[in-house]
Design a protein around this motif. Structure first.
Motif, PDB file in Angstrom:
ATOM      1  N   ASP A  60      21.893  -2.986  11.352  1.00 46.95           N
ATOM      2  CA  ASP A  60      20.647  -2.237  11.440  1.00 46.95           C
ATOM      3  C   ASP A  60      20.689  -1.046  12.392  1.00 46.95           C
ATOM      4  O   ASP A  60      20.108   0.003  12.115  1.00 46.95           O
ATOM      5  N   ASP A  61      21.399  -1.151  13.491  1.00 47.97           N
ATOM      6  CA  ASP A  61      21.389  -0.090  14.492  1.00 47.97           C
ATOM      7  C   ASP A  61      22.271   1.103  14.132  1.00 47.97           C
ATOM      8  O   ASP A  61      22.224   2.132  14.799  1.00 47.97           O
ATOM      9  N   GLU A  62      23.070   0.997  13.059  1.00 48.41           N
ATOM     10  CA  GLU A  62      23.926   2.114  12.682  1.00 48.41           C
ATOM     11  C   GLU A  62      23.859   2.457  11.193  1.00 48.41           C
ATOM     12  O   GLU A  62      24.566   3.344  10.731  1.00 48.41           O
ATOM     13  N   ALA A  63      22.991   1.784  10.459  1.00 48.36           N
ATOM     14  CA  ALA A  63      22.929   1.970   9.009  1.00 48.36           C
ATOM     15  C   ALA A  63      22.369   3.330   8.597  1.00 48.36           C
ATOM     16  O   ALA A  63      22.448   3.695   7.439  1.00 48.36           O
ATOM     17  N   HIS A  64      21.852   4.081   9.536  1.00 48.26           N
ATOM     18  CA  HIS A  64      21.320   5.419   9.230  1.00 48.26           C
ATOM     19  C   HIS A  64      22.305   6.533   9.604  1.00 48.26           C
ATOM     20  O   HIS A  64      22.045   7.698   9.325  1.00 48.26           O
ATOM     21  N   LEU A  65      23.418   6.188  10.219  1.00 51.80           N
ATOM     22  CA  LEU A  65      24.362   7.186  10.717  1.00 51.80           C
ATOM     23  C   LEU A  65      25.287   7.656   9.598  1.00 51.80           C
ATOM     24  O   LEU A  65      26.059   6.873   9.032  1.00 51.80           O
ATOM     25  N   ARG A  66      25.218   8.938   9.303  1.00 59.47           N
ATOM     26  CA  ARG A  66      25.941   9.508   8.168  1.00 59.47           C
ATOM     27  C   ARG A  66      27.450   9.247   8.229  1.00 59.47           C
ATOM     28  O   ARG A  66      28.056   8.900   7.223  1.00 59.47           O
ATOM     29  N   ASP A  67      28.055   9.411   9.406  1.00 59.61           N
ATOM     30  CA  ASP A  67      29.506   9.212   9.487  1.00 59.61           C
ATOM     31  C   ASP A  67      29.885   7.749   9.283  1.00 59.61           C
ATOM     32  O   ASP A  67      30.928   7.439   8.708  1.00 59.61           O
ATOM     33  N   SER A 106       0.806  -1.233   0.000  1.00 58.70           N
ATOM     34  CA  SER A 106       0.000   0.000   0.000  1.00 58.70           C
ATOM     35  C   SER A 106       0.839   1.283   0.000  1.00 58.70           C
ATOM     36  O   SER A 106       0.277   2.371  -0.061  1.00 58.70           O
ATOM     37  N   SER A 107       2.163   1.140   0.084  1.00 59.40           N
ATOM     38  CA  SER A 107       3.007   2.340   0.127  1.00 59.40           C
ATOM     39  C   SER A 107       4.377   2.017  -0.449  1.00 59.40           C
ATOM     40  O   SER A 107       4.667   0.882  -0.807  1.00 59.40           O
ATOM     41  N   SER A 108       5.241   3.015  -0.477  1.00 56.26           N
ATOM     42  CA  SER A 108       6.610   2.781  -0.934  1.00 56.26           C
ATOM     43  C   SER A 108       7.527   2.457   0.237  1.00 56.26           C
ATOM     44  O   SER A 108       8.727   2.313   0.059  1.00 56.26           O
ATOM     45  N   LEU A 109       6.963   2.325   1.432  1.00 56.03           N
ATOM     46  CA  LEU A 109       7.749   2.056   2.634  1.00 56.03           C
ATOM     47  C   LEU A 109       7.837   0.561   2.907  1.00 56.03           C
ATOM     48  O   LEU A 109       6.991  -0.217   2.491  1.00 56.03           O
ATOM     49  N   THR A 110       8.869   0.184   3.648  1.00 58.31           N
ATOM     50  CA  THR A 110       9.002  -1.209   4.060  1.00 58.31           C
ATOM     51  C   THR A 110       8.270  -1.403   5.383  1.00 58.31           C
ATOM     52  O   THR A 110       7.870  -0.446   6.042  1.00 58.31           O
ATOM     53  N   TRP A 111       8.130  -2.658   5.803  1.00 59.19           N
ATOM     54  CA  TRP A 111       7.516  -2.933   7.100  1.00 59.19           C
ATOM     55  C   TRP A 111       8.487  -2.658   8.252  1.00 59.19           C
ATOM     56  O   TRP A 111       8.124  -2.711   9.414  1.00 59.19           O
ATOM     57  N   CYS A 112       9.725  -2.327   7.931  1.00 60.30           N
ATOM     58  CA  CYS A 112      10.775  -2.109   8.929  1.00 60.30           C
ATOM     59  C   CYS A 112      11.039  -0.610   9.117  1.00 60.30           C
ATOM     60  O   CYS A 112      11.544   0.039   8.199  1.00 60.30           O
ATOM     61  N   PRO A 113      10.745  -0.052  10.282  1.00 63.78           N
ATOM     62  CA  PRO A 113      10.985   1.379  10.503  1.00 63.78           C
ATOM     63  C   PRO A 113      12.454   1.773  10.334  1.00 63.78           C
ATOM     64  O   PRO A 113      12.743   2.848   9.800  1.00 63.78           O
ATOM     65  N   ASP A 114      13.383   0.928  10.761  1.00 62.12           N
ATOM     66  CA  ASP A 114      14.814   1.245  10.612  1.00 62.12           C
ATOM     67  C   ASP A 114      15.208   1.357   9.137  1.00 62.12           C
ATOM     68  O   ASP A 114      16.025   2.202   8.774  1.00 62.12           O
ATOM     69  N   CYS A 115      14.636   0.497   8.292  1.00 64.07           N
ATOM     70  CA  CYS A 115      14.919   0.566   6.854  1.00 64.07           C
ATOM     71  C   CYS A 115      14.430   1.884   6.278  1.00 64.07           C
ATOM     72  O   CYS A 115      15.114   2.514   5.465  1.00 64.07           O
ATOM     73  N   ASN A 116      13.251   2.313   6.702  1.00 61.63           N
ATOM     74  CA  ASN A 116      12.668   3.549   6.180  1.00 61.63           C
ATOM     75  C   ASN A 116      13.480   4.778   6.572  1.00 61.63           C
ATOM     76  O   ASN A 116      13.505   5.760   5.835  1.00 61.63           O
ATOM     77  N   VAL A 117      14.164   4.718   7.700  1.00 56.23           N
ATOM     78  CA  VAL A 117      15.026   5.825   8.131  1.00 56.23           C
ATOM     79  C   VAL A 117      16.373   5.774   7.395  1.00 56.23           C
ATOM     80  O   VAL A 117      16.861   6.792   6.906  1.00 56.23           O
ATOM     81  N   ALA A 118      16.964   4.600   7.300  1.00 56.50           N
ATOM     82  CA  ALA A 118      18.311   4.473   6.753  1.00 56.50           C
ATOM     83  C   ALA A 118      18.364   4.595   5.232  1.00 56.50           C
ATOM     84  O   ALA A 118      19.317   5.169   4.687  1.00 56.50           O
ATOM     85  N   GLU A 119      17.383   4.076   4.560  1.00 58.99           N
ATOM     86  CA  GLU A 119      17.439   3.994   3.099  1.00 58.99           C
ATOM     87  C   GLU A 119      17.686   5.350   2.421  1.00 58.99           C
ATOM     88  O   GLU A 119      18.618   5.460   1.616  1.00 58.99           O
ATOM     89  N   VAL A 173      17.899  -5.969   9.678  1.00 59.72           N
ATOM     90  CA  VAL A 173      17.771  -5.110   8.501  1.00 59.72           C
ATOM     91  C   VAL A 173      17.480  -3.698   8.982  1.00 59.72           C
ATOM     92  O   VAL A 173      16.850  -3.541  10.022  1.00 59.72           O
ATOM     93  N   PRO A 174      17.995  -2.717   8.278  1.00 61.25           N
ATOM     94  CA  PRO A 174      18.833  -2.817   7.093  1.00 61.25           C
ATOM     95  C   PRO A 174      20.263  -3.203   7.456  1.00 61.25           C
ATOM     96  O   PRO A 174      20.723  -2.930   8.551  1.00 61.25           O
ATOM     97  N   THR A 175      20.937  -3.831   6.508  1.00 63.53           N
ATOM     98  CA  THR A 175      22.364  -4.090   6.606  1.00 63.53           C
ATOM     99  C   THR A 175      22.998  -3.674   5.289  1.00 63.53           C
ATOM    100  O   THR A 175      22.541  -4.087   4.222  1.00 63.53           O
ATOM    101  N   LEU A 176      24.034  -2.844   5.380  1.00 66.95           N
ATOM    102  CA  LEU A 176      24.772  -2.377   4.217  1.00 66.95           C
ATOM    103  C   LEU A 176      26.150  -3.031   4.234  1.00 66.95           C
ATOM    104  O   LEU A 176      26.851  -2.957   5.245  1.00 66.95           O
ATOM    105  N   ILE A 177      26.520  -3.673   3.123  1.00 67.00           N
ATOM    106  CA  ILE A 177      27.809  -4.353   3.022  1.00 67.00           C
ATOM    107  C   ILE A 177      28.540  -3.861   1.773  1.00 67.00           C
ATOM    108  O   ILE A 177      27.955  -3.840   0.690  1.00 67.00           O
ATOM    109  N   ARG A 178      29.794  -3.462   1.943  1.00 65.36           N
ATOM    110  CA  ARG A 178      30.656  -3.178   0.793  1.00 65.36           C
ATOM    111  C   ARG A 178      31.397  -4.469   0.475  1.00 65.36           C
ATOM    112  O   ARG A 178      32.023  -5.069   1.346  1.00 65.36           O
TER     113      ARG A 178
END
Length: 135
Positions: free
Chosen positions: A117-124, A41-54, A100-105
């Motif tokens: 997930d707990d730091e994937a939204h932190l800019r630094d 119903s939206s462009s958001l995920t069911w995960c609030p952390d994903c919606n902040v970090a993405e 989730v989210p998890t970002l891997i290089r």
């Protein structure tokens, strides 16, 4: 710089992963972003952390200077699928996802840097993962 974004599910992930992250070194920054599935119903995920970090991750990725990048967005499934302790990406030793989210290089056949997930939204923290990729 251009960013190629490719979406994958559990069903088609392996084919995308092999094509994009295979043995050849094309000079691109290679990133995996594991996310919760989007709500129909939206462009958001069911995960609030994903919606902040993405959006923060995309903003930082677009600002990456000098190199092309590929971002494989891997959607982990709905809540019941993701919460299963035997979820394929939880038990896969290449990824060992805990949240989730998890970002891997990805470099040289393995994870060179990651944000859970707990730091994937932190800019630094995102800068550190992407900055290491520009060396």
């Amino acid at each position: 710089m251009t960013v190629e974004k490719v979406d994958a599910t559990l069903a088609d992930f392996d084919a995308h992963f092999e094509r994009l992250f295979g043995a050849s070194d094309d000079g691109k920054v290679k990133l995996l972003l594991f996310l919760a599935d989007r709500e129909p119903s939206s462009s958001l995920t069911w995960c609030p952390d994903c919606n902040v970090a993405e959006p923060v991750i995309y903003e930082k990725l677009e600002a990456l200077q000098g190199r092309d990048a590929v971002l494989l967005r891997a959607y982990v499934g709905d809540k019941p699928t993701w919460r299963d302790p035997a979820h394929p990406w939880r038990v896969d030793p290449r990824f060992g996802l805990k949240g989730v989210p998890t970002l891997i290089r990805w470099e040289k056949g393995g994870a060179a840097a990651r944000l859970e997930d707990d730091e994937a939204h932190l800019r630094d923290k995102i800068d550190a993962v992407l900055g290491a990729a520009s060396n």
